[in-house]
Scaffold this motif. Sequence first.
Motif: not given
Length: 405
Positions: A57-58, A227-230, A350-355
């Motif tokens: 996220x940072x 960005x689909x990796x999220x 985006x990955x951080x938000x998804x997690x």
Amino acid sequence: MAGTWSAFAVRGFRVVWLAGLLSVAGDQLARVALSILVYQRTGSAALSAATYALSMLPALVSGALLSWLADRFPRRQVMVVCDVARAALVAVMAVPATPLPLMAALLVLVQLAEAPFSAAQGAVLPELLGTRYEAGQAVQQVTTQLCLVLGFAAAAFVVAGVGAHTALAIDAATFAVSALLIRTGLGSHPPPGGRPRHGTSWWRQVAGGAVAVSRDRTLATLVWLGWLALFTVVPEGLAVPFAREVGAGGGWIGVLLAAEPAGAVAGALLLRLVARRVRVRALGVLAVGTSAPLVAYWTQPALGTALALLFVSGVCSAYQVTAGATFVQLSPPPLRGRALGFARTGMIAGQGLGIVLGGVLAQLAGAATAIAVAGTAGALVALAAAAAWSRRRPDAVSAALPAEA
């Protein structure tokens, strides 16, 4: 396939590759150590996922505000300073008396330095490799994912054997060695645009990458695909609670984490067997294929089935190599660091938000259901991205790229 490894003929690439590999190995060990530590102390899937997400996220802040440094100062200098700072911060985290809240704050600071480092590294590689650039990207993908496979598979056992704080000390050492390698083995690589014109505002420098992407529909669509990796990172953040749901022992956590990277290695090697024109044309289809296997988590799969689904998802995720290489090669050289920083900022944040969202949903409905929701949403968004990519005329995009070695 021999052309894939031709990048190793370039000394500067060997230095950057080895330095990056060391840092990846140390980082994955530290991430697993922190996730396991938090889950053991709190029993909370949401907090465990949030701790893992703190390593991502940072980038939302640092990518937007700090990536411009890669286009402002010599890129070797940017990478070395970032590595030295991260080594010092992680060394403090490794002190056993450091409380968890302080460790979380230090982790945020560590990740703030990731964006300028990655932007500088990504901007240097096209200069080092020229026509071998996509081959170098494939090498990085294969070896990094292999490192993730081995690191994730061993991390739980290593942490159990040496403890979380020793694992963090190892991570600090990898940053220090990376800094030394880059300082002694890489040229200065000043940015091609030189210093900005007098009177150029700080904000214009910061926003340059986002502006370049927004004005070019092809670049914007490639960012969308990246960005689909999220969606597909959610199983990674929920490996600990999912293993508990299916009754797997602690050693299987590492195997669950390794399944997707193992598939990505296989996918990257397979894609190198086909022409670049075919790889570029297939970006949309493979993007859908990365999320689609996760839809099967609605059936509450057993451990073996889950591993197979993650492997297939990983095979399709290898499209990210071609998408990333195409994006970098089409980006304007004076803005390349900032454009790459913008793209990576969105992906990592985006990955951080998804997690985080996956962890919250797992707390309410279970890990398998949370992964199924992420896969379903990801497949739908990927279908829209695939349609947008087909409108960008992939064959024309491929023809516009520099010739491959």
